[in-house]
Design a protein around this motif. Structure first.
Motif, PDB file in Angstrom:
ATOM      1  N   GLU A 187      27.246 -55.816   1.292  1.00 60.90           N
ATOM      2  CA  GLU A 187      27.013 -56.746   2.225  1.00 60.90           C
ATOM      3  C   GLU A 187      25.852 -56.028   3.022  1.00 60.90           C
ATOM      4  N   LEU A 188      26.255 -54.759   3.909  1.00 60.66           N
ATOM      5  CA  LEU A 188      25.524 -53.907   4.058  1.00 60.66           C
ATOM      6  C   LEU A 188      23.518 -53.512   3.983  1.00 60.66           C
ATOM      7  N   LYS A 240      22.466 -56.097   1.598  1.00 64.64           N
ATOM      8  CA  LYS A 240      21.691 -57.500   1.887  1.00 64.64           C
ATOM      9  C   LYS A 240      21.443 -57.518   3.251  1.00 64.64           C
ATOM     10  N   LEU A 241      21.902 -57.307   4.540  1.00 68.51           N
ATOM     11  CA  LEU A 241      22.063 -56.948   6.018  1.00 68.51           C
ATOM     12  C   LEU A 241      20.401 -55.860   6.163  1.00 68.51           C
ATOM     13  N   ILE A 242      20.109 -54.858   5.327  1.00 70.57           N
ATOM     14  CA  ILE A 242      19.263 -54.135   5.480  1.00 70.57           C
ATOM     15  C   ILE A 242      18.093 -54.336   4.799  1.00 70.57           C
ATOM     16  N   ASN A 254      17.153 -57.710   4.675  1.00 71.76           N
ATOM     17  CA  ASN A 254      16.669 -59.130   5.172  1.00 71.76           C
ATOM     18  C   ASN A 254      16.051 -57.941   6.928  1.00 71.76           C
ATOM     19  N   TYR A 255      16.173 -57.231   7.175  1.00 67.06           N
ATOM     20  CA  TYR A 255      16.096 -56.232   8.045  1.00 67.06           C
ATOM     21  C   TYR A 255      14.730 -55.546   8.100  1.00 67.06           C
TER      22      TYR A 255
END
Length: 52
Positions: A41-42, A44-46, A48-49
């Motif tokens: 999940e981390l 994926k967030l990275i 996307n950012y």
């Protein structure tokens, strides 16, 4: 362009440090499957950012 590349390299370093710290904290309290899930999940967030 150099400033942008330096900023990206700095962001990359910060993200890696945060990930390492997160993994260390999680490993102390959660089972390996949950660690993998949180790590994914981390990631994926990275992504996307960085795409935005």
């Amino acid at each position: 362009m150099k400033g942008i590349n330096d900023s990206k390299k700095e962001l990359d370093k910060e993200i890696e440090i945060i990930r390492e710290l997160l993994h260390k904290k999680i490993e102390e309290n959660i089972d390996p499957k949950e660690i993998l899930s949180v790590s994914e999940e981390l990631d994926k967030l990275i992504v996307n950012y960085l795409v935005e």
